[in-house]
Design a protein around this motif. Structure first.
Motif, PDB file in Angstrom:
ATOM      1  N   GLY A  69       0.799  -1.219   0.000  1.00 54.85           N
ATOM      2  CA  GLY A  69       0.000   0.000   0.000  1.00 54.85           C
ATOM      3  C   GLY A  69       0.831   1.269   0.000  1.00 54.85           C
ATOM      4  N   PRO A  70       0.154   2.391  -0.228  1.00 53.24           N
ATOM      5  CA  PRO A  70       0.836   3.684  -0.283  1.00 53.24           C
ATOM      6  C   PRO A  70       1.211   4.182   1.107  1.00 53.24           C
ATOM      7  CG  PRO A  70      -1.515   4.031  -0.381  1.00 53.24           C
ATOM      8  CD  PRO A  70      -1.309   2.536  -0.396  1.00 53.24           C
ATOM      9  N   VAL A  71       2.064   5.178   1.148  1.00 49.55           N
ATOM     10  CA  VAL A  71       2.273   5.946   2.377  1.00 49.55           C
ATOM     11  C   VAL A  71       1.389   7.182   2.239  1.00 49.55           C
ATOM     12  CG1 VAL A  71       4.338   7.163   1.511  1.00 49.55           C
ATOM     13  CG2 VAL A  71       3.966   6.938   3.966  1.00 49.55           C
ATOM     14  N   VAL A  72       0.689   7.517   3.320  1.00 48.83           N
ATOM     15  CA  VAL A  72      -0.270   8.621   3.293  1.00 48.83           C
ATOM     16  C   VAL A  72       0.147   9.664   4.316  1.00 48.83           C
ATOM     17  CG1 VAL A  72      -2.682   9.279   3.692  1.00 48.83           C
ATOM     18  CG2 VAL A  72      -2.156   7.117   2.555  1.00 48.83           C
ATOM     19  N   ALA A  73       0.074  10.929   3.947  1.00 53.28           N
ATOM     20  CA  ALA A  73       0.368  12.027   4.869  1.00 53.28           C
ATOM     21  C   ALA A  73      -0.812  12.979   4.895  1.00 53.28           C
ATOM     22  CB  ALA A  73       1.634  12.770   4.435  1.00 53.28           C
ATOM     23  N   ALA A  74      -0.937  13.666   6.014  1.00 59.51           N
ATOM     24  CA  ALA A  74      -1.965  14.689   6.144  1.00 59.51           C
ATOM     25  C   ALA A  74      -1.345  15.953   6.709  1.00 59.51           C
ATOM     26  CB  ALA A  74      -3.107  14.209   7.033  1.00 59.51           C
ATOM     27  N   ALA A  75      -1.897  17.075   6.307  1.00 60.90           N
ATOM     28  CA  ALA A  75      -1.548  18.382   6.858  1.00 60.90           C
ATOM     29  C   ALA A  75      -2.847  18.999   7.365  1.00 60.90           C
ATOM     30  CB  ALA A  75      -0.919  19.265   5.788  1.00 60.90           C
ATOM     31  N   ILE A 130      -7.745  20.888   5.768  1.00 66.95           N
ATOM     32  CA  ILE A 130      -7.140  19.558   5.715  1.00 66.95           C
ATOM     33  C   ILE A 130      -6.617  19.282   4.320  1.00 66.95           C
ATOM     34  CG2 ILE A 130      -7.597  17.076   5.947  1.00 66.95           C
ATOM     35  CD1 ILE A 130      -9.829  17.861   7.961  1.00 66.95           C
ATOM     36  N   GLY A 131      -5.384  18.831   4.263  1.00 67.79           N
ATOM     37  CA  GLY A 131      -4.791  18.386   3.002  1.00 67.79           C
ATOM     38  C   GLY A 131      -4.267  16.974   3.171  1.00 67.79           C
ATOM     39  N   VAL A 132      -4.467  16.136   2.179  1.00 67.17           N
ATOM     40  CA  VAL A 132      -3.995  14.754   2.213  1.00 67.17           C
ATOM     41  C   VAL A 132      -3.152  14.508   0.972  1.00 67.17           C
ATOM     42  CG1 VAL A 132      -4.671  12.319   2.199  1.00 67.17           C
ATOM     43  CG2 VAL A 132      -6.002  13.969   3.527  1.00 67.17           C
ATOM     44  N   GLY A 133      -2.054  13.805   1.154  1.00 68.29           N
ATOM     45  CA  GLY A 133      -1.203  13.420   0.036  1.00 68.29           C
ATOM     46  C   GLY A 133      -0.733  12.002   0.225  1.00 68.29           C
ATOM     47  N   GLN A 134      -0.395  11.364  -0.858  1.00 73.39           N
ATOM     48  CA  GLN A 134       0.147  10.016  -0.738  1.00 73.39           C
ATOM     49  C   GLN A 134       1.231   9.797  -1.767  1.00 73.39           C
ATOM     50  OE1 GLN A 134      -2.512   6.697  -2.215  1.00 73.39           O
ATOM     51  NE2 GLN A 134      -4.074   8.251  -1.900  1.00 73.39           N
ATOM     52  N   ALA A 135       2.033   8.783  -1.508  1.00 70.45           N
ATOM     53  CA  ALA A 135       3.027   8.322  -2.469  1.00 70.45           C
ATOM     54  C   ALA A 135       2.716   6.853  -2.736  1.00 70.45           C
ATOM     55  CB  ALA A 135       4.447   8.499  -1.934  1.00 70.45           C
ATOM     56  N   SER A 136       2.705   6.502  -3.978  1.00 69.31           N
ATOM     57  CA  SER A 136       2.318   5.163  -4.408  1.00 69.31           C
ATOM     58  C   SER A 136       3.408   4.138  -4.107  1.00 69.31           C
ATOM     59  CB  SER A 136       2.047   5.172  -5.911  1.00 69.31           C
ATOM     60  OG  SER A 136       3.269   5.380  -6.618  1.00 69.31           O
ATOM     61  N   VAL A 137       3.037   2.882  -4.259  1.00 63.41           N
ATOM     62  CA  VAL A 137       4.004   1.800  -4.105  1.00 63.41           C
ATOM     63  C   VAL A 137       5.143   1.970  -5.111  1.00 63.41           C
ATOM     64  CG1 VAL A 137       4.311  -0.699  -4.392  1.00 63.41           C
ATOM     65  CG2 VAL A 137       2.368   0.183  -3.093  1.00 63.41           C
ATOM     66  N   ASN A 191      12.656   5.313  -2.247  1.00 61.61           N
ATOM     67  CA  ASN A 191      12.855   4.735  -0.921  1.00 61.61           C
ATOM     68  C   ASN A 191      11.751   5.294  -0.017  1.00 61.61           C
ATOM     69  OD1 ASN A 191      13.774   6.983   0.806  1.00 61.61           O
ATOM     70  ND2 ASN A 191      15.796   6.808  -0.162  1.00 61.61           N
ATOM     71  N   ILE A 192      11.499   4.629   1.087  1.00 61.39           N
ATOM     72  CA  ILE A 192      10.342   4.973   1.905  1.00 61.39           C
ATOM     73  C   ILE A 192      10.466   6.369   2.529  1.00 61.39           C
ATOM     74  CG2 ILE A 192      11.178   3.745   3.950  1.00 61.39           C
ATOM     75  CD1 ILE A 192       7.482   4.251   2.804  1.00 61.39           C
ATOM     76  N   LEU A 193      11.655   6.788   2.924  1.00 64.57           N
ATOM     77  CA  LEU A 193      11.798   8.115   3.526  1.00 64.57           C
ATOM     78  C   LEU A 193      11.476   9.213   2.510  1.00 64.57           C
ATOM     79  CD1 LEU A 193      12.538   9.938   5.900  1.00 64.57           C
ATOM     80  CD2 LEU A 193      14.935   9.817   5.114  1.00 64.57           C
ATOM     81  N   GLN A 194      12.071   9.126   1.328  1.00 63.69           N
ATOM     82  CA  GLN A 194      11.817  10.154   0.308  1.00 63.69           C
ATOM     83  C   GLN A 194      10.365  10.120  -0.173  1.00 63.69           C
ATOM     84  OE1 GLN A 194      13.957  12.603  -0.245  1.00 63.69           O
ATOM     85  NE2 GLN A 194      15.217  11.574   1.283  1.00 63.69           N
ATOM     86  N   ALA A 195       9.770   8.933  -0.245  1.00 65.19           N
ATOM     87  CA  ALA A 195       8.357   8.833  -0.615  1.00 65.19           C
ATOM     88  C   ALA A 195       7.479   9.460   0.467  1.00 65.19           C
ATOM     89  CB  ALA A 195       7.973   7.378  -0.856  1.00 65.19           C
ATOM     90  N   THR A 196       7.862   9.291   1.726  1.00 66.40           N
ATOM     91  CA  THR A 196       7.122   9.917   2.824  1.00 66.40           C
ATOM     92  C   THR A 196       7.191  11.433   2.700  1.00 66.40           C
ATOM     93  OG1 THR A 196       7.522   8.036   4.270  1.00 66.40           O
ATOM     94  CG2 THR A 196       6.964  10.131   5.332  1.00 66.40           C
ATOM     95  N   TYR A 197       8.367  11.956   2.410  1.00 66.59           N
ATOM     96  CA  TYR A 197       8.508  13.408   2.210  1.00 66.59           C
ATOM     97  C   TYR A 197       7.655  13.887   1.039  1.00 66.59           C
ATOM     98  CZ  TYR A 197      12.595  13.465   5.356  1.00 66.59           C
ATOM     99  OH  TYR A 197      13.444  13.376   6.437  1.00 66.59           O
ATOM    100  N   LEU A 198       7.590  13.081  -0.017  1.00 69.33           N
ATOM    101  CA  LEU A 198       6.763  13.432  -1.167  1.00 69.33           C
ATOM    102  C   LEU A 198       5.286  13.486  -0.765  1.00 69.33           C
ATOM    103  CD1 LEU A 198       6.426  13.970  -4.200  1.00 69.33           C
ATOM    104  CD2 LEU A 198       6.465  11.480  -4.549  1.00 69.33           C
ATOM    105  N   ALA A 199       4.832  12.493  -0.015  1.00 74.16           N
ATOM    106  CA  ALA A 199       3.440  12.485   0.456  1.00 74.16           C
ATOM    107  C   ALA A 199       3.167  13.691   1.347  1.00 74.16           C
ATOM    108  CB  ALA A 199       3.141  11.187   1.195  1.00 74.16           C
ATOM    109  N   MET A 200       4.126  14.037   2.216  1.00 74.69           N
ATOM    110  CA  MET A 200       3.969  15.203   3.088  1.00 74.69           C
ATOM    111  C   MET A 200       3.875  16.487   2.273  1.00 74.69           C
ATOM    112  SD  MET A 200       6.549  14.452   6.242  1.00 74.69           S
ATOM    113  CE  MET A 200       6.146  13.302   7.552  1.00 74.69           C
TER     114      MET A 200
END
Length: 183
Positions: free
Chosen positions: A15-21, A57-64, A71-80
């Motif tokens: 699954g994706p990593v999801v971030a919210a602001a 509210i803002g939501v972002g995600q990075a796909s698999v 990598n998971i850290l950079q994808a997390t930053y992208l979702a953020m």
């Protein structure tokens, strides 16, 4: 205008990593806390209360695919980054749960344990977790043998057993060692 930012789904195998602001405004729903410290029912209640409030509210995600490519850290930053951009307005400052920050154009501070101590980060934690859980429940409908409705893609015994029988699907993170070992 201060935004709290948090993510959900850095550790799962699928699954994706999801971030919210979240920018809290007006009446703040009582009981905001780190999503991991709340029951699923309470998270759902607060999720609805936040959406019914004056919060932005803002939501972002990075796909698999993005997780595997970056990598998971950079994808997390992208979702953020996507979550902050989804606010539709530039915050004065961003408070991020954790000890590291993306390289952003916005002023930001990392706060260890912020999801339990800063209401806006707690709100972001809840939004990200409930959103990601809903995504994994939807994916469970397509791939019920992995048990994603209950394990949200984490490396549980049920998930591991299903991988041995069915192998990985397109929603699995191939860059993660347990999945890579099966390929």
């Amino acid at each position: 205008m201060i935004a709290g930012v948090d993510e959900a789904g850095r550790g799962p195998w699928a699954g994706p990593v999801v971030a919210a602001a979240v920018v809290l405004r007006g009446s703040i729903p009582p009981g905001l806390n780190d999503s991991k410290k709340l029951s699923a029912k309470r998270r759902e209640q607060l999720f609805a209360a936040l959406h019914a409030s004056d919060a932005i509210i803002g939501v972002g995600q990075a796909s698999v695919a993005e997780i595997d490519a970056l990598n998971i850290l950079q994808a997390t930053y992208l979702a953020m980054t996507r979550a902050v951009e989804a606010l539709g307005t530039d915050p004065f400052e961003i408070l991020v749960d954790g000890n590291r920050l993306p390289k952003w154009r916005w002023p930001a501070r990392a706060i260890i344990g912020g999801d339990a101590s800063v209401p806006a980060i707690a709100a972001a934690s809840i939004i990200a977790k409930v959103t990601r859980d809903a995504i994994m429940t939807d994916l469970h409908g397509q791939h019920p043998h992995y048990g994603w409705a209950s394990n949200q893609g984490y490396g549980t015994a049920v998930h591991a057993a299903a991988l041995k029988i069915h192998g990985p699907c397109l929603h699995h993170r191939r860059s993660f060692a347990p999945i890579r070992a099966l390929l």
